[in-house]
Write a protein that holds these residues in place. Structure first.
Motif, mmCIF file in Angstrom:
data_model
loop_
_atom_site.group_PDB
_atom_site.id
_atom_site.type_symbol
_atom_site.label_atom_id
_atom_site.label_comp_id
_atom_site.label_asym_id
_atom_site.label_seq_id
_atom_site.Cartn_x
_atom_site.Cartn_y
_atom_site.Cartn_z
ATOM 1 N N HIS A 16 -49.206 9.865 7.139
ATOM 2 C CA HIS A 16 -47.871 9.706 6.559
ATOM 3 C C HIS A 16 -47.526 10.893 5.677
ATOM 4 C CE1 HIS A 16 -44.820 6.541 4.877
ATOM 5 N NE2 HIS A 16 -44.276 7.386 5.736
ATOM 6 N N TYR B 89 -48.501 8.834 12.722
ATOM 7 C CA TYR B 89 -48.532 7.874 11.612
ATOM 8 C C TYR B 89 -48.127 6.482 12.091
ATOM 9 C CZ TYR B 89 -46.100 5.165 8.040
ATOM 10 O OH TYR B 89 -45.618 4.139 7.265
ATOM 11 N N ARG B 90 -47.068 6.397 12.850
ATOM 12 C CA ARG B 90 -46.572 5.105 13.323
ATOM 13 C C ARG B 90 -47.536 4.439 14.296
ATOM 14 N NH1 ARG B 90 -40.350 7.266 14.090
ATOM 15 N NH2 ARG B 90 -39.685 6.922 11.902
ATOM 16 N N ASP C 21 -42.798 1.981 4.712
ATOM 17 C CA ASP C 21 -41.499 2.458 5.192
ATOM 18 C C ASP C 21 -40.321 1.813 4.463
ATOM 19 O OD1 ASP C 21 -42.585 4.167 7.206
ATOM 20 O OD2 ASP C 21 -42.996 2.398 8.413
#
Length: 387
Positions: free
Chosen positions: A99, A9-10, A33
């Motif tokens: 996510h 995801y990041r 986030d």
């Protein structure tokens, strides 16, 4: 595995308007986030659009899931990471799907055995009740062969001023000769970002009747995909949305015909007022072996103000030579003659607009089989016109 998914995801950048599927949706200033997890023990207090007699009721909030009732002989239970079908339709190749895959905690499995028919629906209420909170929701529906049932899920916020981040993933498997009615209603606060990936696979002679209603959220994107994977499979998607103030709604739909003699029917209608905007992108894809496909998609928008805006982007990708595929898209302002005619007979402008909106949506509402859902959608659409 969750650690790897979080890293995935990041590693995926936040979509920008330079990405084709996000061309009309601006995510600048949004940071997924920045939203926090809910404190333990939070209760779901979100209101509902529906008053319905259900065979099973499930409540979901930022801090947990409660199965209030369930039909006997049906698996209605918390979803676990080790289910073999989990993630086979909604993976982690896209930013928000990744996510969800990394962060979901509250998930539900609905598994209806072969030949079982439910007269009353299973109703799931997903409530955002924490200001600034995030909710990652996962639903897996499995309809064994020749089963018939209805699942209704409703997203809502406990207050109009609650901000939040909602991220949902729904996977639906409709096995041979089964029929599933799936209703998804979204009425989150306009300070909530909502992202959802809904993906269904329909097998031989099976039927999926899908209803989507969009009333809330301030921005985000909803993905809807149907795979017609077995010969004789049928899917019908009926959508209605209403946006006002500065809402930005985005629907991205995909009808994939994999097998021969399959049928899909997609109809989305939206009304926009104030400075609201909506974008719909629809694609019909017919694979090489999917001869005798019959596919249709349409998106029609009605604008109640000069500042409202809508974009419709239909598309066809056909790899077979014996098919019938059509699409349509329209954008129109309120007919001034209709408005004048109604007001000349004693109706206020708001009453006249409400009447026109009801008429605009009527053919879509008529496609909805469940009367409580049909009535609730009609009331919700009309209620968006102020007194």
């Amino acid at each position: 595995m969750r650690t790897e998914l979080l890293e995935r995801y990041r590693a995926i950048p936040l979509p920008t308007k330079s990405d084709e599927h996000w061309r009309f949706t601006d995510l600048s200033g949004f940071d997924p986030d920045s939203f926090s997890a809910a404190p333990a023990g939070n209760a779901v207090t979100a209101p509902t659009l529906l008053e319905i007699d259900a065979a099973g009721v499930v409540s979901v909030g930022e801090s947990g899931i409660t199965i209030e009732s369930a039909p006997e002989g049906i698996r209605v239970e918390p979803l676990t990471d080790d289910h073999p079908l989990l993630g086979t339709l909604v993976g982690h190749g896209e930013k928000f799907a990744a996510h969800n895959a990394a962060m979901w905690e509250h998930g539900l499995l609905i598994h209806v055995p072969k030949g079982v028919e439910l007269e009353k629906p299973i109703y799931i209420r997903i409530g955002n009740a924490v200001d600034g909170g995030s909710l990652f929701w996962r639903l897996l529906v499995v309809a064994d062969a020749q089963s018939r049932f209805t699942v209704i899920e409703e997203y809502a916020s406990a207050g109009e001023d609650l901000s939040g981040y909602s991220n949902a993933a729904v996977e639906i498997f409709v096995e041979e000769a089964a029929k599933v009615e799936y209703v998804s209603l979204q009425n989150l606060s306009q300070k909530t970002w909502h992202f959802a990936s809904h993906h269904a696979r329909v097998e031989r002679d099976a039927e999926l009747d899908w209803v989507a209603g969009g009333f809330g959220s301030g921005g985000g994107k909803v993905w809807i995909q149907n795979d017609l994977a077995g010969q004789g499979a049928t899917s019908r998607v009926t959508g209605a949305y209403f946006a006002d103030h500065a809402q930005r709604l985005d629907y991205d739909t995909f009808q994939e015909h994999i097998a021969a003699h399959t049928t899909s029917d997609f109809a989305f209608k939206g009304v926009l007022r104030d400075e609201a905007s909506a974008v719909w992108r629809g694609m019909i894809r017919v694979e090489e072996g999917a001869q005798k496909t019959n596919a249709y998609q349409e998106n029609r928008n009605l604008l109640l103000s000069k500042q409202a805006h809508a974009d419709s982007i239909p598309g066809l990708e056909i790899l077979a030579n014996d098919v019938r595929c059509t699409h349509g898209a329209t954008l129109s302002q309120v007919d001034r003659e209709q408005l004048f005619y109604a007001m000349a007979r004693g109706l206020s402008r708001q009453e006249a607009e409400r009447l026109i909106v009801r008429g605009f949506f009527q053919d879509v509402l008529d496609r909805i089989e469940l009367q409580p859902v049909r009535d609730a959608l009609g009331r919700a659409l009309e209620a968006r016109i102020p007194e």
